[in-house]
Design a protein around this motif. Structure first.
Motif, PDB file in Angstrom:
ATOM      1  N   ASN A 229     -10.288  12.587  41.739  1.00 33.65           N
ATOM      2  CA  ASN A 229     -10.561  13.934  42.232  1.00 33.65           C
ATOM      3  C   ASN A 229     -12.009  13.968  42.724  1.00 33.65           C
ATOM      4  O   ASN A 229     -12.939  13.831  41.924  1.00 33.65           O
ATOM      5  CB  ASN A 229     -10.362  14.921  41.068  1.00 33.65           C
ATOM      6  N   PRO A 230     -12.219  14.127  44.033  1.00 33.38           N
ATOM      7  CA  PRO A 230     -13.603  14.042  44.535  1.00 33.38           C
ATOM      8  C   PRO A 230     -14.522  15.108  43.948  1.00 33.38           C
ATOM      9  O   PRO A 230     -15.717  14.900  43.834  1.00 33.38           O
ATOM     10  CB  PRO A 230     -13.451  14.215  46.057  1.00 33.38           C
ATOM     11  N   LYS A 231     -13.934  16.243  43.551  1.00 35.72           N
ATOM     12  CA  LYS A 231     -14.779  17.315  42.973  1.00 35.72           C
ATOM     13  C   LYS A 231     -15.170  17.003  41.538  1.00 35.72           C
ATOM     14  O   LYS A 231     -16.216  17.418  41.059  1.00 35.72           O
ATOM     15  CB  LYS A 231     -14.019  18.642  43.005  1.00 35.72           C
ATOM     16  N   GLU A 232     -14.291  16.288  40.830  1.00 32.64           N
ATOM     17  CA  GLU A 232     -14.539  15.928  39.426  1.00 32.64           C
ATOM     18  C   GLU A 232     -14.121  14.476  39.238  1.00 32.64           C
ATOM     19  O   GLU A 232     -13.012  14.192  38.796  1.00 32.64           O
ATOM     20  CB  GLU A 232     -13.673  16.787  38.512  1.00 32.64           C
ATOM     21  N   PRO A 233     -15.006  13.544  39.597  1.00 31.10           N
ATOM     22  CA  PRO A 233     -14.602  12.132  39.661  1.00 31.10           C
ATOM     23  C   PRO A 233     -14.107  11.527  38.335  1.00 31.10           C
ATOM     24  O   PRO A 233     -13.538  10.450  38.346  1.00 31.10           O
ATOM     25  CB  PRO A 233     -15.863  11.426  40.148  1.00 31.10           C
ATOM     26  N   SER A 234     -14.273  12.255  37.227  1.00 30.80           N
ATOM     27  CA  SER A 234     -13.737  11.700  35.976  1.00 30.80           C
ATOM     28  C   SER A 234     -12.251  12.049  35.818  1.00 30.80           C
ATOM     29  O   SER A 234     -11.596  11.589  34.887  1.00 30.80           O
ATOM     30  CB  SER A 234     -14.535  12.224  34.781  1.00 30.80           C
ATOM     31  N   SER A 235     -11.726  12.872  36.739  1.00 31.77           N
ATOM     32  CA  SER A 235     -10.304  13.231  36.631  1.00 31.77           C
ATOM     33  C   SER A 235      -9.542  12.799  37.893  1.00 31.77           C
ATOM     34  O   SER A 235     -10.149  12.395  38.882  1.00 31.77           O
ATOM     35  CB  SER A 235     -10.160  14.740  36.416  1.00 31.77           C
ATOM     36  N   TYR A 236      -8.235  12.910  37.830  1.00 26.42           N
ATOM     37  CA  TYR A 236      -7.402  12.486  38.952  1.00 26.42           C
ATOM     38  C   TYR A 236      -7.082  13.659  39.875  1.00 26.42           C
ATOM     39  O   TYR A 236      -6.878  14.775  39.410  1.00 26.42           O
ATOM     40  CB  TYR A 236      -6.049  11.950  38.485  1.00 26.42           C
ATOM     41  N   PHE A 237      -6.954  13.373  41.142  1.00 36.25           N
ATOM     42  CA  PHE A 237      -6.469  14.370  42.096  1.00 36.25           C
ATOM     43  C   PHE A 237      -4.946  14.241  42.223  1.00 36.25           C
ATOM     44  O   PHE A 237      -4.226  15.217  42.340  1.00 36.25           O
ATOM     45  CB  PHE A 237      -7.124  14.138  43.469  1.00 36.25           C
ATOM     46  N   ALA A 238      -4.499  12.985  42.188  1.00 33.33           N
ATOM     47  CA  ALA A 238      -3.068  12.718  42.404  1.00 33.33           C
ATOM     48  C   ALA A 238      -2.748  11.309  41.942  1.00 33.33           C
ATOM     49  O   ALA A 238      -3.651  10.520  41.629  1.00 33.33           O
ATOM     50  CB  ALA A 238      -2.746  12.847  43.891  1.00 33.33           C
ATOM     51  N   THR A 239      -1.470  10.983  41.901  1.00 34.12           N
ATOM     52  CA  THR A 239      -1.069   9.582  41.712  1.00 34.12           C
ATOM     53  C   THR A 239      -0.096   9.195  42.826  1.00 34.12           C
ATOM     54  O   THR A 239       0.592  10.054  43.386  1.00 34.12           O
ATOM     55  CB  THR A 239      -0.371   9.337  40.358  1.00 34.12           C
ATOM     56  N   VAL A 240      -0.093   7.904  43.127  1.00 32.25           N
ATOM     57  CA  VAL A 240       0.923   7.367  44.032  1.00 32.25           C
ATOM     58  C   VAL A 240       1.639   6.239  43.300  1.00 32.25           C
ATOM     59  O   VAL A 240       1.077   5.623  42.386  1.00 32.25           O
ATOM     60  CB  VAL A 240       0.328   6.843  45.368  1.00 32.25           C
ATOM     61  N   SER A 241       2.847   5.982  43.718  1.00 29.16           N
ATOM     62  CA  SER A 241       3.682   5.006  43.029  1.00 29.16           C
ATOM     63  C   SER A 241       3.959   3.854  44.008  1.00 29.16           C
ATOM     64  O   SER A 241       4.530   4.084  45.077  1.00 29.16           O
ATOM     65  CB  SER A 241       4.947   5.763  42.632  1.00 29.16           C
ATOM     66  N   VAL A 242       3.497   2.647  43.660  1.00 29.37           N
ATOM     67  CA  VAL A 242       3.574   1.537  44.618  1.00 29.37           C
ATOM     68  C   VAL A 242       4.081   0.247  43.962  1.00 29.37           C
ATOM     69  O   VAL A 242       4.027   0.092  42.743  1.00 29.37           O
ATOM     70  CB  VAL A 242       2.192   1.235  45.262  1.00 29.37           C
ATOM     71  N   LYS A 243       4.520  -0.668  44.820  1.00 29.86           N
ATOM     72  CA  LYS A 243       4.848  -2.037  44.410  1.00 29.86           C
ATOM     73  C   LYS A 243       4.103  -2.980  45.349  1.00 29.86           C
ATOM     74  O   LYS A 243       4.233  -2.837  46.572  1.00 29.86           O
ATOM     75  CB  LYS A 243       6.343  -2.290  44.604  1.00 29.86           C
ATOM     76  N   ASP A 244       3.355  -3.914  44.798  1.00 32.81           N
ATOM     77  CA  ASP A 244       2.706  -4.954  45.599  1.00 32.81           C
ATOM     78  C   ASP A 244       1.903  -4.416  46.791  1.00 32.81           C
ATOM     79  O   ASP A 244       1.914  -5.018  47.865  1.00 32.81           O
ATOM     80  CB  ASP A 244       3.768  -5.946  46.106  1.00 32.81           C
ATOM     81  N   LYS A 245       1.213  -3.285  46.597  1.00 29.64           N
ATOM     82  CA  LYS A 245       0.420  -2.689  47.690  1.00 29.64           C
ATOM     83  C   LYS A 245      -1.027  -2.527  47.246  1.00 29.64           C
ATOM     84  O   LYS A 245      -1.344  -2.642  46.058  1.00 29.64           O
ATOM     85  CB  LYS A 245       0.947  -1.300  48.045  1.00 29.64           C
ATOM     86  N   CYS A 246      -1.871  -2.194  48.218  1.00 37.27           N
ATOM     87  CA  CYS A 246      -3.262  -1.884  47.916  1.00 37.27           C
ATOM     88  C   CYS A 246      -3.484  -0.402  48.132  1.00 37.27           C
ATOM     89  O   CYS A 246      -2.910   0.177  49.061  1.00 37.27           O
ATOM     90  CB  CYS A 246      -4.193  -2.629  48.855  1.00 37.27           C
TER      91      CYS A 246
END
Ligand code: AMP
Ligand code: MG
Length: 343
Positions: A229-246
């Motif tokens: 989360n750019p406003k609170e960098p110690s927390s998350y803004f979102a998650t994404v779900s990936v396989k073998d990606k960057c």
């Protein structure tokens, strides 16, 4: 009589199945997982590695080899270490072809591709501008307009020529190269390939804002990768779900200083000479190649919302999430496959 016979058959089948199960447990390949951390590339790097074939000790040795590779490559690409190949190239006689290692040549080639693709928003020839801003230096101050003026709008990436046969780089003007926006991504790709070749079955490589997923999680599951989360960098803004990606993020919270209440961050707009200010505060790029993700995350940060979405929607296999200063987010067309989960 018949009942007894049936019972015996059932007991026999049960014992056989139990034996098969015990044999399966004994000979089943055990997955070993380790996690190790080091400091390199101005960040904390954590590798979480699993293997179906290696022991814990062997996996720990693999992680040491990965860290050695990170150090070897960062010594080629550093703009500040006097022993680095890039430092020597920057300080060589400009205008003269300079022979470089395959890796440095490779990174120049990729960098120029993305400099042209982003119309110079991502530009490795900002070395002198980056130096006068010295965002993470000891004496944090805003450079004078007089100091910035001669270093903006130069588009010196157009003044680099590469000789693919002789593997030489020529600087055809007076500028310095800084690979800080792409080297980590390039090193990530190399380290991931090395990990796979050394027997890592799956895992993650976390290099600050650059995360690489190796394969898929145990049981064929996806990796859930958090976007800061750019406003609170110690927390998350979102998650994404990936396989073998960057998943690579550029954000204004990574490196900055505050002067008179204003934040001066580390992603510079080559056309103004100042930290990029277009309302975007975080850009995440998802794709197969982390050097590409890294170049695009920095380039898109400078390009801003509309141009970034237009660009990423045109690049096959790459997607983006942009966050603006109000906390609104914008995504490329293909993002739905990553199960974006906003917190
Ligand atoms: P990243 O965190 O990947 O976005 O990279 C930011 C780093 O790249 C900065 O700390 C600078 O060293 C360098 N940099 C800053 N602005 C640019 C730009 N517009 N193009 C290329 N490199 C940049
Ligand atoms: Mg980058």
């Amino acid at each position: 009589m018949i009942r007894n016979k049936c019972e015996r058959i059932f007991t026999f089948i049960f014992v056989i199945l139990l034996l098969i199960f015990i044999i399966f447990l004994c000979f089943r390949k055990k997955t070993v997982t380790i996690q190790n951390t080091t400091e390199a590339l101005d960040t904390v790097i954590t590798v979480k590695l699993s293997s179906d074939s290696l022991s814990e000790n062997e996996l720990n040795e693999v992680s040491l080899k990965l860290f050695e590779e990170i150090n070897r490559l960062s010594l080629i690409f550093s703009a500040t270490d006097e022993n680095s190949e890039l430092f020597k190239l920057n300080n060589s006689k400009h205008g003269t072809p300079y022979p470089v290692s395959d890796e440095l040549f490779d990174l120049f080639e990729i960098s120029l591709k993305y400099a042209y693709l982003t119309d110079g928003a991502f530009d490795i020839t900002l070395g002198k501008l980056i130096n006068i801003w010295d965002i993470t230096g000891d004496e944090k101050q805003v450079p004078s307009d007089d100091a910035i003026l001669p270093l903006k709008k130069l588009e010196n990436y157009k003044d680099i020529s590469l000789d693919f046969k002789l593997k030489t780089v020529t600087y055809n003007d007076d500028f310095d190269v800084n690979l800080g926006a792409i080297a980590k991504g390039y090193i990530g790709d190399k380290v991931k390939a090395l990990a796979k070749s050394l027997g890592v079955s799956f895992g993650t490589i976390n290099m600050g804002g650059n995360i690489l997923a190796i394969g898929e999680k145990e049981g064929g599951k996806n990796w859930n990768i958090a976007i800061t989360n750019p406003k609170e960098p110690s927390s998350y803004f979102a998650t994404v779900s990936v396989k073998d990606k960057c998943v690579v993020t550029s954000g204004n919270y990574e490196r900055y200083f505050i002067k008179d209440g204003k934040r001066y961050h580390h992603i510079l707009d080559p056309f103004t000479g100042y930290p990029s200010e277009n309302g975007i505060v975080s850009v995440t790029i998802i794709g197969d190649n982390s050097a590409t993700c890294d170049a695009l995350s920095t380039g898109c940060y400078v390009l801003g919302l509309e141009k970034s979405l237009e660009l990423i929607n045109k690049i096959d296999g790459y997607d983006c999430i942009l966050i603006n200063e109000n906390g609104d987010y914008f995504t490329s067309g293909g993002i739905s496959k990553y199960n974006l989960d906003i917190k």
